[in-house]
Design a protein around this motif. Structure first.
Motif, PDB file in Angstrom:
ATOM      1  N   TRP A  22       0.823  -1.218   0.000  1.00  0.00           N
ATOM      2  CA  TRP A  22       0.000   0.000   0.000  1.00  0.00           C
ATOM      3  C   TRP A  22       0.861   1.274   0.000  1.00  0.00           C
ATOM      4  O   TRP A  22       0.563   2.236  -0.691  1.00  0.00           O
ATOM      5  N   SER A  23       1.935   1.297   0.791  1.00  0.00           N
ATOM      6  CA  SER A  23       2.684   2.552   0.947  1.00  0.00           C
ATOM      7  C   SER A  23       3.746   2.757  -0.131  1.00  0.00           C
ATOM      8  O   SER A  23       4.584   3.654  -0.016  1.00  0.00           O
ATOM      9  N   LEU A  24       3.698   1.948  -1.197  1.00  0.00           N
ATOM     10  CA  LEU A  24       4.701   2.110  -2.264  1.00  0.00           C
ATOM     11  C   LEU A  24       4.440   3.355  -3.112  1.00  0.00           C
ATOM     12  O   LEU A  24       3.325   3.552  -3.587  1.00  0.00           O
ATOM     13  N   ARG A  31       3.041   9.411   4.102  1.00  0.00           N
ATOM     14  CA  ARG A  31       4.128  10.379   4.210  1.00  0.00           C
ATOM     15  C   ARG A  31       5.455   9.663   3.947  1.00  0.00           C
ATOM     16  O   ARG A  31       5.596   8.482   4.238  1.00  0.00           O
ATOM     17  N   ASN A  32       6.408  10.344   3.389  1.00  0.00           N
ATOM     18  CA  ASN A  32       7.777   9.813   3.231  1.00  0.00           C
ATOM     19  C   ASN A  32       7.997   8.859   2.061  1.00  0.00           C
ATOM     20  O   ASN A  32       9.131   8.500   1.789  1.00  0.00           O
ATOM     21  N   SER A  33       6.931   8.357   1.405  1.00  0.00           N
ATOM     22  CA  SER A  33       7.166   7.389   0.333  1.00  0.00           C
ATOM     23  C   SER A  33       7.587   8.106  -0.948  1.00  0.00           C
ATOM     24  O   SER A  33       7.009   9.137  -1.291  1.00  0.00           O
ATOM     25  N   ASN A  34       8.586   7.575  -1.627  1.00  0.00           N
ATOM     26  CA  ASN A  34       8.904   8.091  -2.964  1.00  0.00           C
ATOM     27  C   ASN A  34       9.215   6.920  -3.889  1.00  0.00           C
ATOM     28  O   ASN A  34       9.487   5.802  -3.433  1.00  0.00           O
ATOM     29  N   ASP A  35       9.146   7.179  -5.207  1.00  0.00           N
ATOM     30  CA  ASP A  35       9.203   6.088  -6.178  1.00  0.00           C
ATOM     31  C   ASP A  35      10.522   5.320  -6.146  1.00  0.00           C
ATOM     32  O   ASP A  35      10.529   4.091  -6.119  1.00  0.00           O
ATOM     33  N   GLU A  36      11.642   6.061  -6.163  1.00  0.00           N
ATOM     34  CA  GLU A  36      12.934   5.359  -6.281  1.00  0.00           C
ATOM     35  C   GLU A  36      13.190   4.479  -5.068  1.00  0.00           C
ATOM     36  O   GLU A  36      13.610   3.321  -5.179  1.00  0.00           O
ATOM     37  N   GLU A  37      12.911   5.033  -3.862  1.00  0.00           N
ATOM     38  CA  GLU A  37      13.122   4.230  -2.652  1.00  0.00           C
ATOM     39  C   GLU A  37      12.169   3.032  -2.598  1.00  0.00           C
ATOM     40  O   GLU A  37      12.525   1.955  -2.122  1.00  0.00           O
ATOM     41  N   SER A  38      10.970   3.234  -3.112  1.00  0.00           N
ATOM     42  CA  SER A  38      10.003   2.136  -3.108  1.00  0.00           C
ATOM     43  C   SER A  38      10.473   1.002  -4.017  1.00  0.00           C
ATOM     44  O   SER A  38      10.350  -0.183  -3.674  1.00  0.00           O
ATOM     45  N   ALA A  40      13.573   0.314  -4.772  1.00  0.00           N
ATOM     46  CA  ALA A  40      14.696  -0.335  -4.066  1.00  0.00           C
ATOM     47  C   ALA A  40      14.169  -1.236  -2.941  1.00  0.00           C
ATOM     48  O   ALA A  40      14.756  -2.284  -2.648  1.00  0.00           O
ATOM     49  N   THR A  41      13.049  -0.846  -2.343  1.00  0.00           N
ATOM     50  CA  THR A  41      12.470  -1.648  -1.247  1.00  0.00           C
ATOM     51  C   THR A  41      11.929  -2.978  -1.781  1.00  0.00           C
ATOM     52  O   THR A  41      12.097  -4.021  -1.149  1.00  0.00           O
ATOM     53  N   VAL A  42      11.303  -2.933  -2.956  1.00  0.00           N
ATOM     54  CA  VAL A  42      10.806  -4.172  -3.579  1.00  0.00           C
ATOM     55  C   VAL A  42      11.983  -5.114  -3.858  1.00  0.00           C
ATOM     56  O   VAL A  42      11.934  -6.315  -3.547  1.00  0.00           O
ATOM     57  N   HIS A  43      13.061  -4.565  -4.435  1.00  0.00           N
ATOM     58  CA  HIS A  43      14.222  -5.401  -4.754  1.00  0.00           C
ATOM     59  C   HIS A  43      14.841  -5.983  -3.478  1.00  0.00           C
ATOM     60  O   HIS A  43      15.206  -7.169  -3.431  1.00  0.00           O
ATOM     61  N   LYS A  44      14.910  -5.148  -2.436  1.00  0.00           N
ATOM     62  CA  LYS A  44      15.485  -5.609  -1.161  1.00  0.00           C
ATOM     63  C   LYS A  44      14.632  -6.736  -0.579  1.00  0.00           C
ATOM     64  O   LYS A  44      15.159  -7.728  -0.051  1.00  0.00           O
ATOM     65  N   ALA A  45      13.314  -6.584  -0.688  1.00  0.00           N
ATOM     66  CA  ALA A  45      12.418  -7.610  -0.144  1.00  0.00           C
ATOM     67  C   ALA A  45      12.721  -8.965  -0.791  1.00  0.00           C
ATOM     68  O   ALA A  45      12.857  -9.985  -0.107  1.00  0.00           O
ATOM     69  N   ILE A  46      12.864  -8.963  -2.124  1.00  0.00           N
ATOM     70  CA  ILE A  46      13.125 -10.225  -2.834  1.00  0.00           C
ATOM     71  C   ILE A  46      14.493 -10.788  -2.415  1.00  0.00           C
ATOM     72  O   ILE A  46      14.633 -11.981  -2.143  1.00  0.00           O
ATOM     73  N   GLY A 292       3.927  -3.470   5.830  1.00  0.00           N
ATOM     74  CA  GLY A 292       4.134  -2.331   4.945  1.00  0.00           C
ATOM     75  C   GLY A 292       5.544  -1.791   5.167  1.00  0.00           C
ATOM     76  O   GLY A 292       6.082  -1.895   6.267  1.00  0.00           O
ATOM     77  N   ALA A 293       6.165  -1.244   4.125  1.00  0.00           N
ATOM     78  CA  ALA A 293       7.503  -0.652   4.261  1.00  0.00           C
ATOM     79  C   ALA A 293       7.736   0.239   3.055  1.00  0.00           C
ATOM     80  O   ALA A 293       7.260  -0.063   1.963  1.00  0.00           O
ATOM     81  N   HIS A 294       8.438   1.350   3.258  1.00  0.00           N
ATOM     82  CA  HIS A 294       8.742   2.186   2.089  1.00  0.00           C
ATOM     83  C   HIS A 294      10.232   2.457   1.945  1.00  0.00           C
ATOM     84  O   HIS A 294      10.646   3.244   1.109  1.00  0.00           O
ATOM     85  N   ARG A 295      11.045   1.801   2.800  1.00  0.00           N
ATOM     86  CA  ARG A 295      12.500   1.942   2.660  1.00  0.00           C
ATOM     87  C   ARG A 295      13.153   0.565   2.744  1.00  0.00           C
ATOM     88  O   ARG A 295      12.671  -0.307   3.490  1.00  0.00           O
TER      89      ARG A 295
END
Ligand SMILES: NC(=O)c1ccc[n+]([C@@H]2O[C@H](COP(=O)([O-])OP(=O)(O)OC[C@H]3O[C@@H](n4cnc5c(N)ncnc54)[C@H](OP(=O)(O)O)[C@@H]3O)[C@@H](O)[C@H]2O)c1
Length: 327
Positions: A22-24, A31-38, A40-46, A292-295
């Protein structure tokens, strides 16, 4: 990371920590979510071994699915991808429920295009729509299953009675519901009345039927990280300002409970975040915890909670605090 399987979805290998999307992205309303960090967060999760991703058309009003599709690319086949259907919105972003045949088909076609994939591993009916006959919704679901555009069906926020009624028409493999340490059998979410009691009804129901149970808001939108205090406020640019439980007297009651949980985490040598997530992962009825996570550092921290084991003593101390606070 640890993994679980359930009888209703025998081919799925669920990471006990899943990723709630949701917070991607900047459009998400968090608050605080932005595209590039999101991304990177998807890649980190995998990279951390997360295999279960949950999104919905309504998250960021198409923003979450669009960003996830962009981030996944060739990684798509490494994950079990779930989205939802049945929540539409108008120009002012006021939502309404619609599980009519055509709305379900249109939602899924849109999700597939935004997520850049030819199938969803799981399609969840987001909220019950009592104005549409279940038979009509089931007809659309069968059509999508036959076409291979969805591989399984789940529900979220349904009553047990409605889930059973739907299950007579189409196999229902998963249940997603609000469940965390402080909201175990709560009766509302963002002021929307809930038609289920998670701990009392849904967890035993899922266990008995071999269905996946997917708890949402496991950190109570961040409160259970222990970072908020009684004076914390959310601006109108943050979706949490629309959660009445995070303001006023009700909020103070939850903060007081968190203050009493902190020494238990400290005595166990772990963070509040890890204690809140491990408490869920350790429950045999819980399949994958939708964090949920955005970083990237947040998802890495959450993923590490899968390996934390809470002792009997810690579990009993938590139980005592929750009972004392009548939660
Ligand atoms: N089915 C439904 O109706 C429904 C409803 C709600 C949610 N969901 C699903 O459940 C997912 C998760 O629920 P949620 O987003 O409401 O809340 P959540 O997971 O309880 O909390 C997420 C927020 O907590 C903070 N956080 C996360 N990890 C952290 C860490 N390691 N350290 C510090 N802070 C951390 C972040 O916010 P800050 O850093 O900004 O504080 C993050 O956005 C959603 O993304 C969605 O997939 C489903």
């Amino acid at each position: 990371m640890k993994y679980k399987t359930v009888a209703a979805l025998p081919h799925a290998r669920f990471s006990t920590i899943g990723f709630g999307c949701w917070s991607l992205g900047a459009q998400s309303g968090w608050r605080n979510s932005n595209d590039e960090e999101s991304i990177a967060t998807v890649h980190k999760a995998i990279d951390c071994g997360v295999t279960f991703f949950d999104t919905a058309p309504v998250y960021g009003f198409h923003g979450s699915e669009t960003l996830l599709g962009r981030a996944l690319g060739e990684r798509r086949d490494r994950i079990f991808l779930a989205s939802k259907c049945g929540l539409l919105w108008d120009d002012s972003h006021t939502t309404r429920r619609d599980l009519s045949h055509d709305a379900v088909i249109a939602d899924v076609e849109g999700s597939l295009s935004r997520l850049r994939t030819d199938h969803l591993d799981l399609l969840q009916l987001h909220w019950p729509d009592h104005a549409t006959p279940l038979e009509e919704t089931a007809r659309a679901l069968h059509h999508l299953l036959d076409q291979g555009k969805i591989r399984a069906v789940g529900v979220t926020n349904y009553s047990v009675a409605d889930t059973l009624a739907l299950a007579k028409l189409v196999p229902v493999s998963s249940y997603q519901g609000l469940y965390n340490m402080l909201e175990r059998n709560t009766d509302s979410y963002h002021d929307i009345p809930l038609e289920y009691e998670a701990e009392r009804e849904i967890l035993p129901f899922c266990l008995e039927n071999g269905m996946a149970f997917l708890p949402y808001s496991p950190l109570f939108q961040g409160l259970l990280t222990g970072r908020f205090n009684a004076d914390s406020k959310f601006g109108s640019d943050d979706i949490r300002s629309a959660n009445p439980k995070l303001a006023g007297n009700g909020y103070r009651r939850y903060v007081a409970a968190v203050d009493d949980l902190k020494p238990i985490a400290e005595a166990a040598g772990i963070s509040m975040t890890h204690m809140a997530l491990a408490w869920l992962c350790q429950n045999p009825a819980v399949t994958s915890v939708l964090c949920g996570a955005h970083r990237p550092d947040q998802i890495a921290d959450n993923a590490a909670a899968a390996d934390v084991v809470l002792s009997e003593r810690t579990l009993n101390d938590i139980k005592e605090v929750l009972e004392r606070h009548d939660l």
